[in-house]
Design an enzyme around this catalytic site. Structure first.
Site, short mmCIF file in Angstrom:
data_model
loop_
_atom_site.label_atom_id
_atom_site.label_comp_id
_atom_site.label_asym_id
_atom_site.label_seq_id
_atom_site.Cartn_x
_atom_site.Cartn_y
_atom_site.Cartn_z
CG ASP A 47 -37.19 56.14 -1.41
OD1 ASP A 47 -38.04 55.77 -2.25
OD2 ASP A 47 -37.43 56.96 -0.52
CG HIS A 104 -15.24 24.65 -13.42
ND1 HIS A 104 -14.13 25.09 -14.08
CD2 HIS A 104 -14.87 24.56 -12.10
CE1 HIS A 104 -13.15 25.31 -13.22
NE2 HIS A 104 -13.57 24.98 -12.01
CG HIS A 109 -19.25 33.96 -17.58
ND1 HIS A 109 -20.07 33.08 -16.92
CD2 HIS A 109 -18.07 33.92 -16.90
CE1 HIS A 109 -19.41 32.53 -15.90
NE2 HIS A 109 -18.20 33.03 -15.86
CG HIS A 136 -15.41 32.43 -18.91
ND1 HIS A 136 -15.19 33.79 -18.85
CD2 HIS A 136 -15.10 31.95 -17.68
CE1 HIS A 136 -14.79 34.11 -17.62
NE2 HIS A 136 -14.71 33.01 -16.90
CE1 TYR A 152 -13.09 24.53 -7.28
CE2 TYR A 152 -13.33 23.08 -9.19
CZ TYR A 152 -13.04 24.32 -8.66
OH TYR A 152 -12.71 25.36 -9.49
CD GLU A 179 -11.05 32.89 -13.54
OE1 GLU A 179 -11.44 32.98 -12.36
OE2 GLU A 179 -11.80 33.00 -14.53
CG HIS A 207 -21.78 29.83 -8.82
ND1 HIS A 207 -22.84 29.54 -9.64
CD2 HIS A 207 -20.70 29.87 -9.63
CE1 HIS A 207 -22.42 29.42 -10.88
NE2 HIS A 207 -21.11 29.61 -10.90
CG ASP A 229 -12.96 35.68 -14.05
OD1 ASP A 229 -12.88 35.47 -12.84
OD2 ASP A 229 -13.61 34.96 -14.84
CD GLU A 278 -12.61 30.11 -14.98
OE1 GLU A 278 -12.96 29.97 -13.80
OE2 GLU A 278 -13.12 30.92 -15.76
CG ASP A 315 -13.32 33.58 -9.29
OD1 ASP A 315 -13.02 34.64 -9.87
OD2 ASP A 315 -13.89 32.62 -9.84
NE ARG A 368 -12.44 29.29 -10.00
CZ ARG A 368 -13.30 29.05 -9.03
NH1 ARG A 368 -13.60 27.82 -8.70
NH2 ARG A 368 -13.87 30.04 -8.36
N1 GLY Z 1 -15.68 34.47 -11.72
C1 GLY Z 1 -16.48 33.81 -12.65
C2 GLY Z 1 -15.72 32.81 -13.39
O1 GLY Z 1 -14.60 32.52 -13.05
O2 GLY Z 1 -16.15 32.32 -14.38
MN MN Z 2 -13.75 32.90 -15.00
MN MN Z 3 -13.37 33.76 -11.87
#
Ligand code: GLY
Ligand code: MN
Ligand code: MN
Length: 465
Positions: A40, A358, A369, A362, A416, A435, A247, A275, A412, A264, A433
Site C-alpha cells: 500500500d 568517468h 543528468h 554532465h 580512485y 564536484e 555508485h 550535484d 567533477e 556526493d 572526487r
Molecule cells: N551524482 C551523480 C553524478 O555526479 O553524476
Molecule cells: Mn554529477
Molecule cells: Mn554527483
C-alpha cells in the site's frame, strides 16, 4: 522586479514549443505516473520534468496537449471530494485555465475520447520517445481511431516525431528563474556538506562510533530544513575504500579517523537539481598521501574550470582535467613511466583510465543528468572514426557541443585507487572526487556550489571549528 525573482513564464515556453513543432504539429506531454513502492506504499510523487517545465503543475494524472496553432489543452484529475479527503486537493479542469493559463482543460477520464479529435488534421504527432511506458501504444490507439474514420473525412497525422528533440534544446539553456532556483539549491546543498563534515569531525572527537548514515542524516536534515522536497539523487556517503565504488550509496559503513569520506549529494529544489561532491578527512586532518592526491584532483578541476566558458566545447574541461590528472599520476608513481611512457602516451592509450574512469561533467538542470545533446547540432554530419585503445571498439567522434551562456554543467574530476600490483601502497583504497556546479557565462563560468569550501586548508579549518 528583479528578473531572477520573476515567476517562470510557462505560457511563453508552451508558445516556443508550439512554434518548434510547426503549424500542423501536435505535442503530447504526460506527467509521470505514480509508482508503487510495495503493497500500500507509493514512492513520493515527482512530476515528469518536461510536463512540469511546460505547466508548473505538480498533480499526478495529467497530460498536456499543445497544437501548432499555439493552443494548450490540459487533461487533469477531476474534482472528487472523496478522493480529495484521502489524497488531497485537486485543481480540477474547471479551475485549470484560470490557474495555469491553458486554453482548455478536461478530465483525464475523457483523454481517450478527445485525443482522436485533437489529432485529426495534424501532420505530425510529437511526444517524448522512450520516457513513458506504454505511451507509444496509446498514441497508436488514438491514431487508429482517427484512421478508422478516414471515409468520413478525417485526416490522420503521417509522422510520429520525438518531442525530446525540441524540448531538450529549450531546457539546455536555463533562464533567469531557473538559474536563481539552481543557485539556491546549490547553496542549500553546500550548507548540507558543511554540516556533514563538521558532524564527522565532532563525533570522532567525542569518541563515537560514526557511520555513513549519521552523515546522510545531516544532509537530509539540512535539505528539508530549507524547503528542498527531496535529494536530487541517491546520496553517496562513502567511508574509506567505499569511495572507490562509483555508485556507492549511503549505508552503514564505518567512518574512521585517518580515512577519507566522499560525499556526493545534492538537493532538489522546486524541480531543479544540485550535484556536489566533497572528499574530506573523517577527523579533519589530511594525511600526506591523501593530501597529495587531493591537491592533484583539485588542480585538475581548476584546469577544467579555467576553460569553461561560452564558445568552448563541452569536451574541453574533460580534456583539461585528463592532462593534469595523467601528469600527476606519472609524477606520483601511480603510473610507471617505464611502462606507460610519456604524458602524450598516457592520454593516447588511456592508461589513466585505471584511476579515472568517468567523464568530467554532465548537463545539470531539472534532472541531475539533465537532457540536452552533447554533440554540436550545427556539425552533426561531421565525424571521424577511431579504434578505442582499451576496448578495441570502433568509436565515432563527433564535434562536441559549443557551450553557450546559460548552460549549466558539473565539473567533477576524481581519482580512485584500487589496490593493484605496482601501485604505491600509500595510495591504496583512496577515492577522491570534487564536484561543482557551473553556469556558463560569456567570459567564464559561475560556480554556484562553492558555498562549501574546496581547498585543503579551508576544509581543515572548517572541521576544527
Ligand atoms: N551524482 C551523480 C553524478 O555526479 O553524476
Ligand atoms: Mn554529477
Ligand atoms: Mn554527483
Amino acid at each position: 522586479m528583479n528578473p531572477s525573482n520573476s515567476a517562470p513564464d510557462y505560457a511563453q515556453r508552451r508558445a516556443q514549443l508550439a512554434a518548434a513543432i510547426g503549424p500542423k504539429g501536435i505535442a503530447i506531454v504526460p506527467t509521470a505516473p505514480e509508482q508503487q513502492r510495495n503493497r500500500d506504499a507509493d514512492f513520493l510523487y515527482r512530476s515528469d520534468s518536461y510536463f512540469y517545465y511546460l505547466t508548473g503543475f505538480t498533480e499526478p494524472q495529467a497530460t498536456l496537449v499543445i497544437t501548432g496553432d499555439g493552443k494548450a489543452t490540459l487533461f487533469c484529475a477531476p474534482k472528487d471530494l472523496e478522493r480529495e479527503i484521502w489524497d488531497g486537493f485537486r485543481l480540477g479542469p474547471e479551475a485549470a485555465p484560470g490557474q495555469l493559463g491553458v486554453d482548455a482543460a478536461f478530465s483525464m477520464t475523457v483523454l481517450d475520447t478527445q485525443m482522436p479529435a485533437l489529432l485529426d488534421g495534424c501532420d505530425a504527432v510529437w511526444y517524448p520517445f522512450a520516457t513513458h511506458k506504454g505511451l507509444e501504444t496509446r498514441v497508436d490507439g488514438w491514431l487508429g481511431s482517427v484512421r478508422a474514420r478516414v471515409r468520413f473525412g478525417t485526416l490522420c497525422p503521417e509522422q510520429q516525431r520525438d518531442l525530446c528533440g525540441p524540448l531538450d534544446e529549450m531546457r539546455l539553456i536555463k533562464d533567469a528563474h531557473e538559474q536563481a532556483t539552481m543557485r539556491r539549491a546549490a547553496q542549500i546543498s553546500a550548507g548540507a556538506h558543511i554540516r556533514a563534515m563538521q558532524m564527522s569531525a565532532r563525533m570522532l572527537r567525542e569518541g563515537q562510533d560514526v557511520r555513513e548514515y549519521h552523515l546522510d542524516a545531516e544532509l537530509l536534515h539540512e535539505f528539508r530544513r530549507h524547503g528542498s522536497q527531496y535529494p536530487a539523487y541517491g546520496s553517496i556517503v562513502a567511508g574509506g575504500a567505499n569511495a572507490c565504488v562509483l555508485h556507492y550509496r549511503a549505508d552503514a559503513g564505518p567512518i574512521r579517523p585517518g580515512e577519507l569520506v566522499l560525499i556526493d549529494a545534492g538537493c532538489e529544489l522546486d524541480g531543479y537539481a544540485s550535484d556536489i561532491t566533497r572528499t574530506f578527512p573523517a577527523n579533519g586532518k589530511f594525511t600526506g598521501p591523501q593530501r597529495a592526491l587531493y591537491e592533484l584532483v583539485l588542480a585538475s578541476q581548476e584546469a577544467a574550470i579555467a576553460v569553461t566558458r561560452a564558445g568552448a566545447r563541452f569536451v574541453d574541461p574533460h580534456e583539461a582535467t585528463v592532462k593534469v590528472l595523467a601528469q600527476g599520476m606519472l609524477d606520483l608513481g601511480l603510473l610507471d613511466k617505464n611502462k606507460v611512457g610519456t604524458l602524450a602516451d598516457v592520454i593516447e592509450s588511456r592508461a589513466y583510465f585505471q584511476f579515472y574512469m568517468h567523464r568530467t561533467g554532465h548537463w545539470l538542470g531539472m534532472d541531475v543528468h539533465d537532457c540536452g545533446g552533447y554533440n554540436e547540432p550545427s556539425e552533426l554530419g561531421q565525424f571521424s572514426e577511431r579504434k578505442d585503445p582499451l576496448s578495441g571498439a570502433l568509436i565515432k567522434d563527433r564535434p562536441s557541443r559549443i557551450l553557450k551562456a546559460g548552460m549549466v554543467l558539473t565539473i567533477e574530476p576524481g581519482i580512485y585507487v584500487r589496490p593493484s600490483p605496482g601501485v604505491p601502497e600509500q595510495f591504496h583504497n583512496i577515492g577522491i572526487r570534487i564536484e561543482d556546479d557551473a553556469i556558463v557565462t560569456d567570459t567564464g563560468c559561475e560556480l554556484i556550489s562553492r558555498g562549501v569550501p574546496v581547498g585543503v586548508d579551508e576544509i581543515e579549518a572548517l572541521m576544527r571549528g
